[in-house]
Design a protein around this motif. Structure first.
Motif, PDB file in Angstrom:
ATOM      1  N   GLU A   1       9.309   4.986  -9.283  1.00 37.84           N
ATOM      2  CA  GLU A   1       8.382   4.251  -8.962  1.00 37.84           C
ATOM      3  C   GLU A   1       8.109   3.261 -10.061  1.00 37.84           C
ATOM      4  OE1 GLU A   1       4.861   6.571  -7.760  1.00 37.84           O
ATOM      5  OE2 GLU A   1       5.851   7.141  -5.886  1.00 37.84           O
ATOM      6  N   THR A   2       8.010   1.989  -9.926  1.00 35.50           N
ATOM      7  CA  THR A   2       7.736   0.856 -10.669  1.00 35.50           C
ATOM      8  C   THR A   2       6.296   0.425 -10.541  1.00 35.50           C
ATOM      9  OG1 THR A   2       8.798  -0.896  -9.584  1.00 35.50           O
ATOM     10  CG2 THR A   2       9.994   0.320 -11.228  1.00 35.50           C
ATOM     11  N   ASP A   3       6.098  -0.692 -10.046  1.00 36.43           N
ATOM     12  CA  ASP A   3       4.645  -1.362  -9.839  1.00 36.43           C
ATOM     13  C   ASP A   3       4.234  -1.556  -8.676  1.00 36.43           C
ATOM     14  OD1 ASP A   3       5.054  -2.149 -12.666  1.00 36.43           O
ATOM     15  OD2 ASP A   3       6.503  -3.769 -12.029  1.00 36.43           O
ATOM     16  N   PRO A   4       3.049  -1.369  -8.347  1.00 40.33           N
ATOM     17  CA  PRO A   4       2.301  -1.654  -6.993  1.00 40.33           C
ATOM     18  C   PRO A   4       2.543  -3.099  -6.715  1.00 40.33           C
ATOM     19  CG  PRO A   4       0.702  -0.828  -8.656  1.00 40.33           C
ATOM     20  CD  PRO A   4       2.015  -1.058  -9.358  1.00 40.33           C
ATOM     21  N   ILE A   5       2.509  -3.111  -5.387  1.00 41.14           N
ATOM     22  CA  ILE A   5       2.809  -4.414  -4.516  1.00 41.14           C
ATOM     23  C   ILE A   5       2.116  -4.703  -3.446  1.00 41.14           C
ATOM     24  CG2 ILE A   5       4.617  -3.342  -2.934  1.00 41.14           C
ATOM     25  CD1 ILE A   5       6.234  -5.938  -2.946  1.00 41.14           C
ATOM     26  N   GLU A   6       1.484  -5.807  -3.191  1.00 44.26           N
ATOM     27  CA  GLU A   6       0.524  -6.176  -2.220  1.00 44.26           C
ATOM     28  C   GLU A   6       1.361  -6.213  -1.041  1.00 44.26           C
ATOM     29  OE1 GLU A   6      -1.750  -9.625  -2.622  1.00 44.26           O
ATOM     30  OE2 GLU A   6      -1.833  -9.344  -4.821  1.00 44.26           O
ATOM     31  N   GLY A   7       0.741  -5.910   0.402  1.00 42.69           N
ATOM     32  CA  GLY A   7       1.311  -5.828   1.423  1.00 42.69           C
ATOM     33  C   GLY A   7       2.081  -6.987   1.828  1.00 42.69           C
ATOM     34  N   LYS A   8       1.708  -8.368   1.641  1.00 46.41           N
ATOM     35  CA  LYS A   8       2.209  -9.499   1.988  1.00 46.41           C
ATOM     36  C   LYS A   8       3.425  -9.780   1.459  1.00 46.41           C
ATOM     37  CE  LYS A   8      -0.355 -12.085  -1.566  1.00 46.41           C
ATOM     38  NZ  LYS A   8       0.834 -12.636  -2.399  1.00 46.41           N
ATOM     39  N   ASP A   9       3.668  -8.900   0.252  1.00 51.58           N
ATOM     40  CA  ASP A   9       5.166  -8.927  -0.542  1.00 51.58           C
ATOM     41  C   ASP A   9       5.996  -8.053  -0.188  1.00 51.58           C
ATOM     42  OD1 ASP A   9       4.037 -11.233  -1.925  1.00 51.58           O
ATOM     43  OD2 ASP A   9       3.109  -9.990  -3.345  1.00 51.58           O
ATOM     44  N   LEU A  10       5.869  -7.268   0.734  1.00 54.49           N
ATOM     45  CA  LEU A  10       6.861  -6.369   1.407  1.00 54.49           C
ATOM     46  C   LEU A  10       8.088  -7.234   2.006  1.00 54.49           C
ATOM     47  CD1 LEU A  10       4.706  -3.822   3.234  1.00 54.49           C
ATOM     48  CD2 LEU A  10       5.640  -3.407   1.188  1.00 54.49           C
ATOM     49  N   GLU A  11       9.192  -6.561   1.695  1.00 51.04           N
ATOM     50  CA  GLU A  11      10.487  -7.509   2.079  1.00 51.04           C
ATOM     51  C   GLU A  11      11.359  -6.619   3.011  1.00 51.04           C
ATOM     52  OE1 GLU A  11      12.793  -9.335  -1.248  1.00 51.04           O
ATOM     53  OE2 GLU A  11      10.858  -8.687  -2.363  1.00 51.04           O
ATOM     54  N   LEU A  12      12.234  -7.091   3.866  1.00 46.39           N
ATOM     55  CA  LEU A  12      13.203  -6.333   4.559  1.00 46.39           C
ATOM     56  C   LEU A  12      14.189  -5.718   3.849  1.00 46.39           C
ATOM     57  CD1 LEU A  12      13.834  -8.940   7.419  1.00 46.39           C
ATOM     58  CD2 LEU A  12      13.010  -7.051   7.798  1.00 46.39           C
ATOM     59  N   GLY A  13      14.440  -4.571   4.390  1.00 49.20           N
ATOM     60  CA  GLY A  13      15.627  -3.793   3.815  1.00 49.20           C
ATOM     61  C   GLY A  13      15.412  -3.047   2.563  1.00 49.20           C
ATOM     62  N   LYS A  14      14.051  -3.046   2.160  1.00 50.66           N
ATOM     63  CA  LYS A  14      13.708  -2.343   0.713  1.00 50.66           C
ATOM     64  C   LYS A  14      13.252  -0.988   1.039  1.00 50.66           C
ATOM     65  CE  LYS A  14      14.841  -5.674  -1.852  1.00 50.66           C
ATOM     66  NZ  LYS A  14      13.819  -6.324  -2.678  1.00 50.66           N
ATOM     67  N   ILE A  15      13.374  -0.221  -0.105  1.00 50.65           N
ATOM     68  CA  ILE A  15      12.649   1.009   0.065  1.00 50.65           C
ATOM     69  C   ILE A  15      11.443   0.944  -0.916  1.00 50.65           C
ATOM     70  CG2 ILE A  15      13.070   3.888  -0.700  1.00 50.65           C
ATOM     71  CD1 ILE A  15      15.833   3.213  -0.329  1.00 50.65           C
ATOM     72  N   TYR A  16      10.384   1.616  -0.347  1.00 51.41           N
ATOM     73  CA  TYR A  16       9.115   1.582  -1.045  1.00 51.41           C
ATOM     74  C   TYR A  16       8.562   3.103  -1.133  1.00 51.41           C
ATOM     75  CZ  TYR A  16       9.406  -3.387  -0.497  1.00 51.41           C
ATOM     76  OH  TYR A  16       9.553  -4.697  -0.486  1.00 51.41           O
ATOM     77  N   SER A  17       7.575   3.169  -2.127  1.00 57.37           N
ATOM     78  CA  SER A  17       6.933   4.512  -2.180  1.00 57.37           C
ATOM     79  C   SER A  17       5.394   4.622  -2.018  1.00 57.37           C
ATOM     80  CB  SER A  17       7.137   5.188  -3.556  1.00 57.37           C
ATOM     81  OG  SER A  17       6.317   6.567  -3.640  1.00 57.37           O
ATOM     82  N   GLN A  18       4.790   5.377  -1.142  1.00 60.77           N
ATOM     83  CA  GLN A  18       3.442   5.514  -0.999  1.00 60.77           C
ATOM     84  C   GLN A  18       3.223   4.475   0.257  1.00 60.77           C
ATOM     85  OE1 GLN A  18       0.775   6.923  -4.027  1.00 60.77           O
ATOM     86  NE2 GLN A  18       2.588   7.022  -5.458  1.00 60.77           N
ATOM     87  N   GLY A  19       2.010   3.552  -0.036  1.00 60.33           N
ATOM     88  CA  GLY A  19       1.874   2.796   1.075  1.00 60.33           C
ATOM     89  C   GLY A  19       0.417   3.225   2.128  1.00 60.33           C
ATOM     90  N   ASN A  20       0.400   2.407   2.889  1.00 59.31           N
ATOM     91  CA  ASN A  20      -0.534   2.462   4.110  1.00 59.31           C
ATOM     92  C   ASN A  20       0.039   1.911   5.346  1.00 59.31           C
ATOM     93  OD1 ASN A  20      -2.156  -0.229   4.474  1.00 59.31           O
ATOM     94  ND2 ASN A  20      -1.579   0.176   2.279  1.00 59.31           N
ATOM     95  N   TRP A  21      -0.592   2.616   6.471  1.00 58.63           N
ATOM     96  CA  TRP A  21      -0.190   1.967   7.639  1.00 58.63           C
ATOM     97  C   TRP A  21      -0.562   0.534   8.094  1.00 58.63           C
ATOM     98  CZ3 TRP A  21       3.253   2.264  11.543  1.00 58.63           C
ATOM     99  CH2 TRP A  21       3.100   1.609  12.709  1.00 58.63           C
TER     100      TRP A  21
END
Length: 452
Positions: free
Chosen positions: A287-307
């Motif tokens: 895990e690196t840095d938090p990201i805003e929902g608007k910056d989520l990208e196709l094809g990527k893997i993320y950790s944690q988050g919300n619906w």
């Protein structure tokens, strides 16, 4: 009271995958099916060894082979911490069956402890608000073993109670053993232990994955490709990214990421569907840095988050203001109840007991002995009206569109196949939402269904 009636099929009681814009999946025990006989045995051995070596409990009781009490195992049992009892609940929270330790209690004993109506106020409260049990005050008194990862904890709990009773020569006034068992579960599944090989669980899987993990069929692989070709797809798993990558590679193949538009690991369900944790970038399994929902990208893997942020991502990706979403998972609390109750996401329930206990069609399950129980009876109850249905049976009916024993049966039909959906009416006792067949314990309605 009159027996609840069956409804006649109507368009609103039809379920189709083709009606959804976005389809999501859980990983463990959904897309990734485990060889449960070996898996549960491994989990019990890791947990019991920890409890003996780290907590000082009796090796004579805990290190007995799991097979000696294999019929005590059942998913969905509820632990009454302080009394040392294990409970099977009816849909209204009343107690269908109970044991003290691993010794089953008679009807008279249950009534003596829990009252003539066998309704313990805590178990009733649990059935009315499961999130209070998850993180609220109820979590200090009651716990359900809700999936195959913690199912062996009920046997460890029962055997410890047996050992303490034998040592004292009588029942204790209060049992305070759950915190130690919880420590054992945390130790076994701690996400850092996948890399360090501590805890005994992850190292065994890594050394011999084919002993524990089923490979998905070509049918399932092609089905996932077909879904992704016409819909937005997502994966939400509670597993950390390194373990998720390991299991997904072993069941779906090395190109598993290509089946999903976005992947969320260590989602910490059910909070993912109800909370507002930020998504966190993942690089090389870290895990690196938090990201805003608007910056989520196709094809990527993320950790944690919300619906909420994921739903907005799916809306942007599909170009639809309110895309219709579906989630498929096995944990009836985390994957079915919470999405259905707290979001606008529909759910499909994966319940292997449906196949293991037998259906009204021919179906073979390799692990029937370890996930079905003659002593506890059916996971679903006896089908004799709502008073005979288990709590889990009623949850499936109320919060899922359909219930299936595995993903394979879904992959064998077209996306526009019309399933009979569960009827969302408490006065209607209709089990036709089970596909490809109704569990045998609920088959008392078979002839009635045929006649309508």
């Amino acid at each position: 009271m009159a027996e609840p009636t069956l409804s006649k099929p109507s368009e609103k009681n039809v379920f189709r995958f083709s009606d959804y814009d976005c389809i999501g999946f859980d990983l463990d025990n959904t897309l990734c099916r485990y060889k449960l006989t070996e898996m549960v045995k491994l989990e019990y051995e890791a947990l019991s060894n920890f409890l003996v070596s780290e907590k000082g409990y009796s090796a004579v009781y805990l290190l007995k082979p799991l097979e000696a009490n294999i019929d005590f195992l059942q998913k969905g049992l509820v632990l009454d911490f302080f009394r040392g009892n294990v409970l099977q609940l009816r849909s209204d929270g009343a107690i269908l069956k109970a044991s003290h330790g691993t010794r089953f209690m008679s009807e008279e004993e249950i009534k003596e402890v829990y009252g003539a109506d066998k309704k313990w106020e805590t178990s009733v409260a649990f059935t009315q608000n499961m999130l209070e049990y998850w993180n609220g005050p109820l979590s200090e008194r009651i716990r359900t073993v809700s999936d195959y990862f913690d199912m062996p904890a009920a046997l460890a709990f029962g055997r410890i109670v047996d050992s303490l009773d034998a040592k004292q020569g009588n029942r204790l006034d209060v049992y305070n053993i759950w915190p130690d068992i919880l420590d054992g579960l945390f130790h076994m599944f701690k996400r850092e232990h996948f890399e360090s090989n501590e805890g005994g669980y992850f190292s065994a899987l890594k050394n011999n994955p084919s002993n524990y993990i089923h490979k998905c069929s070509n049918n399932i692989i092609n089905w996932l490709k077909q879904i992704k070709s016409s819909k937005a797809t997502f994966l939400i798993t509670g597993s950390n990214v390194d373990f998720a990558s390991f299991t997904a590679s072993n069941c779906l193949g090395e190109n598993w990421q290509s089946f999903f538009d976005i992947i969320v690991c260590y989602a910490r369900k059910p909070g993912f569907f109800t909370g507002a944790r930020p998504f966190i970038k993942v690089e090389n399994f870290d895990e690196t840095d938090p990201i805003e929902g608007k910056d989520l990208e196709l094809g990527k893997i993320y950790s944690q988050g919300n619906w909420q942020d994921l739903q907005q991502f799916l809306a942007r990706h599909t170009g639809l203001k309110q895309p219709k979403c579906l989630y498929i998972g096995d944990n009836l609390i985390q994957d079915v109840y919470v999405p259905s109750e707290y979001t606008k996401c529909d759910a499909v329930a994966i319940v292997e007991e449906q196949g293991a206990e037998g259906m009204e069609i021919e179906y073979f399950h390799d692990d029937t002995p370890i996930i079905s129980s003659d002593k506890w009876g059916s996971y679903f109850g006896n089908g004799q009206g709502n008073v005979g249905n288990s709590f889990w049976c009623e949850m499936i009916k109320k919060h899922s569109k359909i219930c299936v024993p595995d993903v394979e049966v879904l992959a064998n039909v077209p996306l526009n196949y019309e399933f009979n959906a569960f009827v969302q009416d408490e006065n209607v006792n209709d089990f036709r939402g089970y596909y490809p067949g109704c569990p045998l314990s609920l088959s008392s309605l078979k002839e009635v269904v045929k006649q309508q």
